[in-house]
Design a protein around this motif. Structure first.
Motif, short mmCIF file in Angstrom:
data_model
loop_
_atom_site.label_atom_id
_atom_site.label_comp_id
_atom_site.label_asym_id
_atom_site.label_seq_id
_atom_site.Cartn_x
_atom_site.Cartn_y
_atom_site.Cartn_z
N UNK A 279 11.06 19.89 -35.72
CA UNK A 279 10.00 19.25 -34.94
C UNK A 279 10.55 18.52 -33.73
N UNK A 280 11.71 17.92 -33.90
CA UNK A 280 12.29 17.11 -32.83
C UNK A 280 12.84 17.99 -31.70
N UNK A 281 13.46 19.10 -32.09
CA UNK A 281 13.92 20.05 -31.09
C UNK A 281 12.76 20.70 -30.35
N UNK A 282 11.68 21.00 -31.08
CA UNK A 282 10.49 21.58 -30.45
C UNK A 282 9.89 20.62 -29.43
N UNK A 283 9.76 19.35 -29.82
CA UNK A 283 9.19 18.35 -28.92
C UNK A 283 10.04 18.21 -27.66
N UNK B 29 14.56 11.11 -23.59
CA UNK B 29 15.61 10.12 -23.35
C UNK B 29 16.44 9.79 -24.59
N UNK B 30 15.86 9.97 -25.77
CA UNK B 30 16.52 9.55 -27.01
C UNK B 30 17.58 10.54 -27.46
N UNK B 31 18.62 10.02 -28.10
CA UNK B 31 19.62 10.87 -28.76
C UNK B 31 18.98 11.50 -30.00
N UNK B 32 19.49 12.67 -30.39
CA UNK B 32 18.88 13.41 -31.50
C UNK B 32 18.78 12.57 -32.76
N UNK C 19 16.39 9.60 -32.48
CA UNK C 19 14.98 10.01 -32.48
C UNK C 19 14.50 10.28 -33.90
N UNK C 20 15.30 11.00 -34.67
CA UNK C 20 14.94 11.29 -36.06
C UNK C 20 14.79 9.99 -36.85
N UNK C 21 15.75 9.08 -36.68
CA UNK C 21 15.71 7.80 -37.39
C UNK C 21 14.50 6.97 -36.97
#
Length: 261
Positions: A181-185, A233-236, A239-241
């Protein structure tokens, strides 16, 4: 999820689950023909988002669970505008999460394991609405779903993902295993909308498919979106955290994370 239930709770839960299934099939006999009749219009006017089919499925879900439990939504002001694509991410305790999420007044597509598409009527309707099926252990399927999902987001279609990857057995929030989801966004330049779902594990725990009484019902908390700019802008890992901590903040303290080993 209560450790103990009243005597004969299993029998009552079985009767309620059977009643839910019968009602699901009965309503399917109404809504599936409506979806079928609407498809030529939908394909011509709205082939990508298919919002009218989503609308019919939301009404189906609302009518289905109305006799069994209620759903209350907090934070509706945090929903993006109807025409703006985003990715909804939520904790996952129960099959009832799906029916509860369909109370959101927005159109979106679930990224769901492919076995859901085998449920009578439901799977057929999800295919017509163009929800996304995923074979968890198939790398080729994972890549194809990722590409298809980015295309959907770019075309203005929102997605809904349970990043824990499976239902929690005890209601305690799991680590995020499905981080697509995070990579998609990031790739599609869309916002993330964290969401906490409470009460579904009490109704239908992951370990069985009985439908128990669930006290106050289901409560959904929509948290403040993480904008597309913030996502970029967030690091991977950060962002997950951030998303996980936001969702967990809506859970009771003892259910926010697994205890350290």
């Amino acid at each position: 999820i209560p450790e103990k239930r009243f005597p004969a709770a299993g029998v009552v839960g079985f009767v309620r689950a059977l009643s839910l299934f019968v009602l699901l099939m009965g309503l399917g006999c109404i809504f599936c023909p409506l979806i079928l009749v609407s498809m030529p219009f939908v394909i011509k006017r709205d082939p990508q988002r298919r919002t009218f089919v989503d609308f019919l499925m939301r009404q189906w879900a609302k009518l289905l669970i109305f006799p069994f439990f209620s759903v209350k939504i907090e934070g509706l002001e945090n929903l993006p505008p109807p025409g703006e694509a985003c990715i909804y991410v939520a904790n996952h305790q129960s099959f009832m999460d799906i029916l509860s999420a369909l109370h959101l007044p927005r159109s979106f597509k679930f990224i769901s394991k492919d076995s859901i598409f085998k449920i009578p009527f439901v799977g057929w309707a999800m295919k017509r609405a163009d929800h996304v099926g995923l074979k968890r252990d198939d790398r080729k399927s994972q890549v194809e779903v990722f590409r298809k999902s980015i295309k959907k987001l770019q075309d203005g279609t929102s997605l809904f993902i349970f990043p824990e990857g499976t239902r929690s057995q005890d209601g305690v929030m799991l680590d995020f295993k499905a981080k697509g989801a995070f990579g998609m966004a990031r790739r599609a330049k869309t916002a993330l909308v964290p969401m906490t779902i409470l009460g579904t594990g009490r109704l239908m725990p992951a370990k069985d498919y009985l439908l128990y009484f669930g006290g106050p019902g289901v409560r959904i908390i929509l948290h403040k979106p993480i904008s597309a700019e913030e996502v970029q802008a967030a690091e991977d890992d950060a962002l997950v955290e951030q998303v996980r901590d936001t969702i967990a903040a809506g859970l009771p303290e003892g259910y926010q994370s697994k205890p350290a080993a």
